[in-house]
Design a protein around this motif. Structure first.
Motif: not given
Length: 259
Positions: A137-148
């Protein structure tokens, strides 16, 4: 006189008429396999004839077919000799036990396959399914790969060291991120990674995050790990080391929340 079996002309003066190579070729195994069965005591080894060759007959061929069938079914060689000597009921019971063992092995192999696939996907340590879904979901919401990736590593650490508290902490954060307004604050935290440490936008972001914390928890203590645990410091140290801006944001937040 009619023959009982239509085999044509055969040599009947000796019941053992074929070599080990012929036996192996007829049954569909290698000569090496036949010799392994001899060594394991599964198939009696015939004496050599006057020419120095070991000759095999029909009974040897039938026995070899039975051994091969059991081996191809996954029965360990160590069990085949016992099965060959078992009664009908003992045979069925033993096959049932072997079937159960194979089922357990299959499940174990499937679990190993799953772990290998998770490794291939970059997930060195398995996390609960709901955490994996949250990371997606984080990736889908626009968080960067670094954050995920950072979140994955941090949840691995929490679940490994504090399994009794990890689920409660995860549900709290997942609930926060399910709120679009609060999610924007986390997205802002993610974006702040590349800001200069003295960027004034960090002050505003720290103020808004602190306000959201007070509104959510009031005077209650926020969910956390066990008192005295060093893990929170390890986690925050990992975050702060990722970016000078994140390090300053952490200082600003501490000042805001302790004011």
């Amino acid at each position: 006189m009619l023959q009982p079996f239509p085999w044509g002309k055969v040599k009947w003066d000796d019941e053992r008429v074929i070599t080990i190579g012929q036996l192996a070729g007829y049954i569909g195994v290698s000569i090496k396999t036949v010799r392994v069965y001899h060594d394991k005591g599964l198939l009696p080894e015939p004496d050599r004839d006057a020419s120095g060759y070991r000759r095999y007959g029909a009974n040897d061929a039938v026995e070899l077919i039975k051994i091969r069938t059991l081996a191809e079914a996954g029965v360990p060689l160590a069990r085949i000799r016992d099965l060959r000597a078992a009664s009908g009921e003992e045979f069925r019971q033993a096959l049932g036990e072997i079937d159960d063992e194979l089922g357990a092995r299959i499940r174990s192999l499937q679990e190993t396959q799953g772990r290998l696939r998770r490794l291939a996907a970059g997930r060195l340590v398995p996390l609960p399914g709901e955490v994996v879904a949250h990371l997606e979901d984080l990736a889908r919401w626009g968080f960067t790969p670094r954050w995920v990736d950072l979140q994955r590593d941090l949840w691995i650490l929490v679940f490994a060291t504090h399994p009794d508290r990890a689920t409660t902490l995860f549900h709290d954060q997942a609930e926060i991120l399910a709120d679009p307004t609060l999610r924007q604050l986390f997205l802002g935290y993610d974006d702040a990674h590349d800001l200069d440490a003295d960027d004034p936008r960090l002050d505003d972001l720290a103020r808004r995050i602190a306000e959201a914390n007070r509104e959510r928890y009031g005077s209650d203590e926020r969910p956390g790990l066990d008192t005295g645990s060093e893990i929170p410091a390890l986690i925050q140290g990992r975050v702060n080391a990722s970016s000078p801006a994140w390090k300053r944001l952490d200082s600003l937040l501490r000042a805001q929340l302790n004011a």
